[in-house]
Design a protein around this motif. Structure first.
Motif, mmCIF file in Angstrom:
data_model
loop_
_atom_site.group_PDB
_atom_site.id
_atom_site.type_symbol
_atom_site.label_atom_id
_atom_site.label_comp_id
_atom_site.label_asym_id
_atom_site.label_seq_id
_atom_site.Cartn_x
_atom_site.Cartn_y
_atom_site.Cartn_z
ATOM 1 N N HIS A 1 -6.045 4.630 -17.851
ATOM 2 C CA HIS A 1 -4.924 4.049 -18.197
ATOM 3 C C HIS A 1 -3.592 4.748 -18.331
ATOM 4 N N THR A 2 -3.831 6.136 -18.590
ATOM 5 C CA THR A 2 -2.708 6.811 -18.690
ATOM 6 C C THR A 2 -1.999 7.496 -17.398
ATOM 7 N N ILE A 3 -2.608 6.907 -15.988
ATOM 8 C CA ILE A 3 -2.321 7.342 -14.779
ATOM 9 C C ILE A 3 -1.275 6.224 -14.208
ATOM 10 N N GLU A 4 -0.162 6.526 -13.731
ATOM 11 C CA GLU A 4 0.594 5.895 -13.038
ATOM 12 C C GLU A 4 1.085 6.130 -11.737
ATOM 13 N N THR A 5 0.842 5.518 -10.577
ATOM 14 C CA THR A 5 1.261 5.811 -9.285
ATOM 15 C C THR A 5 2.546 5.126 -8.797
ATOM 16 N N LEU A 6 3.328 5.950 -8.005
ATOM 17 C CA LEU A 6 4.493 5.464 -7.477
ATOM 18 C C LEU A 6 4.577 5.692 -6.081
ATOM 19 N N GLY A 7 5.342 4.828 -5.126
ATOM 20 C CA GLY A 7 5.603 4.807 -3.727
ATOM 21 C C GLY A 7 6.747 5.421 -3.240
ATOM 22 N N PHE A 8 6.815 6.236 -2.460
ATOM 23 C CA PHE A 8 8.162 6.797 -2.082
ATOM 24 C C PHE A 8 8.007 7.545 -0.756
ATOM 25 N N ALA A 9 9.162 7.283 0.129
ATOM 26 C CA ALA A 9 8.990 7.962 1.425
ATOM 27 C C ALA A 9 8.340 9.460 1.396
ATOM 28 N N GLY A 10 7.577 10.075 2.119
ATOM 29 C CA GLY A 10 6.840 11.076 2.063
ATOM 30 C C GLY A 10 7.669 12.489 2.074
ATOM 31 N N PHE A 11 8.905 12.395 2.624
ATOM 32 C CA PHE A 11 9.686 13.395 2.672
ATOM 33 C C PHE A 11 10.466 13.733 1.165
ATOM 34 N N PHE A 12 10.100 12.792 0.375
ATOM 35 C CA PHE A 12 10.631 12.953 -1.171
ATOM 36 C C PHE A 12 12.089 13.123 -1.115
ATOM 37 N N LEU B 1 19.291 1.578 0.831
ATOM 38 C CA LEU B 1 18.706 2.700 1.310
ATOM 39 C C LEU B 1 17.001 2.457 1.772
ATOM 40 N N ILE B 2 16.383 1.636 1.037
ATOM 41 C CA ILE B 2 15.224 0.942 1.139
ATOM 42 C C ILE B 2 15.235 0.190 2.494
ATOM 43 N N MET B 3 15.993 -0.701 2.597
ATOM 44 C CA MET B 3 16.070 -1.656 3.869
ATOM 45 C C MET B 3 16.531 -1.092 5.118
ATOM 46 N N THR B 4 17.392 0.078 4.996
ATOM 47 C CA THR B 4 17.796 0.641 6.211
ATOM 48 C C THR B 4 17.033 1.778 6.469
ATOM 49 N N ALA B 5 15.985 2.501 5.702
ATOM 50 C CA ALA B 5 15.251 3.621 6.089
ATOM 51 C C ALA B 5 13.716 3.334 5.852
#
Length: 860
Positions: free
Chosen positions: A377-388, A727-731
């Motif tokens: 429960h001490t792990i959190e994952t996030l999602g982002f474009a893979g080129f960071f 940025l999210i909606m245009t890329a």
């Protein structure tokens, strides 16, 4: 050559100029009008990226200014391809109960149809009979018309001929003998080559070489002369140009890519030359083969054919309604999950995490993220474009130039070179010289094996010595070829190679040009700030943060780049993850961020990793740079990753036909697939993608999406000015739509939008593939990437987008960006929002009009 084609002999020679003036003399053609028509036709062609950077592209890119329904009719009429599944598919889905009456009723409402549910159900019973129906007003080239009337195969011959010359002209080093006219423009080079080509004449087209040599040397002048001879109505020239380009759709797409980032004039000029080549073949048919009756009938088709065929419009409309109903049926489980999440979960928990892992939004990451989160429960994952958020050109050790490591919609802004850690100048020079020597020797050996003089004798003399290697490769025990990134390097050196992020100026290789690489401090701070804001990670930093890119491991796979990271330009995300981690660990960067109010704790460390989506292994990089104080954290991370990998492999195993293995044997079986040169399905890639969600992870944390959803972290509370949402909606959203529509198109009409049978693929010029030994350059995905031999593995549905944000913020982005508004208003994707206040999902209808999503009476 086909007997029917050879038997089709010329009836008479035809004076095209005289007849054109007699029949259509009042419709004078001028170059400016033709150029405008060509430009309109060119905008309908989507680009095709080369195999080394193969990325998903929306094949309907040039039709996005039309509604989806209008594009379906237009694409079928132009012969571009079917955009809907066969009618029998929808009938079967209804028979199985997947599509229900409530879905059809809602689809009728959404499409604005005047049909009733009863009428649809009656029509549904007869739909399978329309499976092979083609629009009677379909646009034809002259070659198409002659083939339809006389049973010849001129269209096939012309496509083969043009493909042959384009392959030679655009070859990027595959052929040993190069075309001698590559320095000339495409049309001029083709005219030179055509002067020696007797193939059309042997196939029954008299005086082909003389006809071509008599055409003007400039392509626009040639096109003008040809269109004058054809006598087509000027109002239909853009359709005529488009249809001509579609007969070589693959090479048209490649030419469009070549100038994708150039000026529109250059794009137009390149496709103009290809168009001139294609028209020249029809001109040769007019001049020497087609009868006056044939030409008049063909002209009449273009003159009189309506733009919309009422005979087939009804069948097309019902299929469009049923496609929408099918997509609604697919959406219901998603909306039920999103709406069942508690609104309070959208706030991040206050306790500090031991690990935060940032993954690419790629649908394959969804499976691994769940597996990793299950470890603690001490792990959190996030999602982002893979080129960071780091748009870089990454220059491998000893190379003159690098590859773009960013989405194809962007251009790299920074050059990053590789170097060997802790190596002095002398050692680095020795490493480079050994690598260059080995690569030169390898090229010489390959050239010897492939040369016309030695290839047969080489096989006879040395063939048996390769029996052991061939056997081990065939059994998947060894890799047929060395990975290009480590070719020519000692194994002891590989782990010491890494990116240099600081600003430097010098030569990348001996005697090479002086170039500037690295990122200045001010730019590093700005990149770090924007990346963290884009991840919605501006506070609550864990002790260890994993930046995990992704890549794929396959062999003998021309489409290998298509399994790597699309956000990294069709490459693995290793370079971006390592550069991003190095920048975020930089003391000067952290000091600069702190001065702007974003403080990264001293006891936080960023680690770069790479998720291999074929084997579900995660590789960690630059571990020697991690301070000793994080030793226990690193051990714990490795333990968690090992367990998560086992869970992810277990979940994916049934889809690969590997269920029933224990963990150890499953890893061996999957690793063997990754090395198997005969494996046509090493992994499923992004097959099955259906939705894109931009919301806090807590919104989706408890749900399994079966690797079908792009997950992007977004917290509108940290986006006061809406810049991140824009940025999210245009890329990322647009890129996800490109991926979705490529898989969609390759599924509904693989013959035109896909690449056919993977087992028949042949690489041509290293730029693309042919199916078999001829035909057009193929685009899209092979059938094996979509179908497992028994059933479809990808459901043909348009992307459903769900964004957790107030309606005003979303509408503002649509108002500011016409290209995004086009995708939404013309129904190329389904836009919905999750209301953070009442926790309900709403479907976008028009500005200030969102419709609440319900079950619409569906049976549970």
């Amino acid at each position: 050559m086909n007997a029917a084609l050879l038997s089709f002999k010329p009836n008479k020679h035809f004076d095209s100029d005289e007849t054109a003036g007699r029949t259509y003399g009042q419709d004078t053609l001028q170059s400016p009008g033709i150029l405008a028509a060509i430009e309109r036709a060119c905008t309908r062609i989507a680009p095709l990226w080369p195999l080394q950077q193969f990325v998903a592209v929306n094949p309907f890119l040039g039709l996005s200014d039309r509604s989806f329904a209008e594009a379906c009719e237009f694409s079928a009429r132009m012969g571009q391809g079917e955009m809907l599944m066969p009618a029998s598919f929808y009938a079967e889905q209804y028979r199985l109960g997947y599509i229900q009456d409530a879905d059809i009723s809602q689809a009728l409402q959404q499409t604005g149809s005047i049909w009733t549910l009863k009428q649809c159900l009656i029509e549904l019973q007869d739909l399978p009979s329309h499976d092979t129906a083609l629009p009677s007003n379909r646009c034809y080239t002259l070659a198409d018309h002659l083939d339809a009337v006389h049973g010849s195969q001129w269209a096939l011959l012309i496509t083969d001929e043009i493909s042959k010359w384009c392959a030679a002209y655009f070859d990027q080093g595959q052929s040993a003998w190069r075309m001698p006219w590559r320095g000339l423009p495409l049309y001029a080079a083709w005219r030179r080559a055509a002067a020696f080509d007797r193939t059309p004449e042997l196939a029954g087209l008299p005086a082909f070489r003389q006809t071509i040599s008599a055409l003007p040397e400039q392509p626009i002048e040639a096109i003008t002369q040809i269109f004058t001879a054809m006598g087509l109505p000027s109002a239909r020239l853009d359709d005529a140009c488009h249809r001509q380009l579609l007969t070589v759709a693959g090479w048209s797409a490649w030419v469009r890519y070549k100038h994708w980032q150039a000026s529109p004039e250059q794009t137009q000029d390149a496709l103009l030359q290809l168009l001139a080549i294609r028209l020249s073949y029809d001109y040769a048919l007019i001049s020497a083969l087609a009868s006056l009756q044939d030409i008049e009938a063909w002209r009449g088709h273009w003159q009189d054919a309506p733009l919309v065929n009422t005979d087939t419009a009804g069948a097309l409309e019902i299929r469009h309604i049923l496609q929408t109903a099918y997509e609604l049926a697919t959406q219901h489980p998603l909306f039920e999950k999103l709406a069942s999440a508690l609104a309070s979960t959208s706030h991040r928990q206050a306790e500090r995490k031991n690990l935060q892992a940032v993954f690419c939004i790629d649908v394959r990451s969804e499976v691994y993220r769940r597996a990793l989160e299950m470890q603690s429960h001490t792990i959190e994952t996030l999602g982002f474009a893979g080129f960071f958020g780091f748009p870089i050109e990454y220059i491998a050790l000893g190379h003159h130039q690098g590859q773009p490591q960013c989405p194809v919609l962007l251009k790299p802004k920074f050059r990053i070179r590789e170097s060997v850690g802790d190596a002095n100048v002398g050692e680095l020079r020795n490493i480079l010289e050994r690598r260059w020597l080995r690569k030169r020797l390898n090229r010489l050996w390959k050239g010897f094996k492939n040369s016309a003089v030695s290839c047969f004798s080489y096989v006879e003399i040395s063939g048996l010595s390769f029996a052991g290697k061939l056997l081990s490769d065939s059994l998947g025990l060894t890799r047929p070829v060395v990975k290009p990134s480590i070719a020519g390097l000692d194994k002891t050196i590989v782990n010491r190679i890494g990116p240099v992020i600081t600003r430097q100026r010098g030569r990348l290789i001996a005697k090479g040009p002086v170039v500037e690489t690295g990122i200045a401090l001010g730019d590093r701070i700005e990149l770090a700030r924007k990346a963290l804001q884009g991840m919605s990670l501006t506070d609550g930093f864990a002790r260890m943060i994993l930046l995990c890119g992704h890549g794929s491991t396959t062999v003998n796979n021309p489409y290998a780049a298509g399994l790597d990271c699309g956000a990294c330009g069709g490459h693995s995300g290793e370079a971006n993850a390592r550069v991003a981690a190095a920048v975020l660990n930089d003391r000067e960067v952290r000091a600069g961020l702190a001065a702007q109010g974003m403080t990264i704790p001293k006891d936080t460390w960023f680690v770069a990793g790479l998720h291999d989506t074929t084997t579900d292994k995660v590789h960690l990089f630059d571990l020697d740079r991690i301070p000793h104080v994080f030793s226990e954290d690193l051990l714990l991370l490795r333990r968690w990753l090992d367990r998560a990998s086992k869970l992810a492999r277990h979940e994916r195993a049934p889809g690969l036909g590997l269920q029933g293995h224990d963990a150890a044997n499953l890893l061996k079986a999957i690793a063997k697939r990754s090395r198997d040169w005969s494996q046509i399905r090493p992994e499923w890639g992004l097959a099955g993608n259906t939705a894109f969600i931009a919301a806090p992870r807590q919104r989706t944390y408890h749900f399994e999406f079966d690797g079908r959803v792009f997950l992007h972290n977004y917290d509108y509370r940290q986006d006061a000015d809406g810049a991140i949402l824009s940025l999210i909606m245009t890329a990322p959203m647009v890129v996800a739509s490109w991926i979705n529509l490529q898989y969609y198109a390759s599924t509904v009409d693989n013959r035109r939008f896909g690449s056919g049978n993977k087992a028949l693929h042949n690489v041509v010029g290293t730029v693309g593939i042919l199916e078999g030994n001829g035909g057009d350059l193929r685009v899209g995905l092979p059938w094996q990437s979509l179908h497992d031999g028994k059933t479809l593995r990808h459901e043909p549905v348009r992307l459903t987008v769900a964004i957790e944000a107030p309606a005003e913020m979303i509408e503002q982005v649509l108002a500011n960006h016409a290209e995004v508004r086009e995708l939404v208003d013309n129904h190329w994707l389904h836009l919905t929002r999750i209301d953070p206040l009442d926790n309900r999902c709403y479907r976008y209808i028009q500005p200030q009009h969102w419709q609440a999503v319900t079950d619409y009476g569906r049976e549970r």
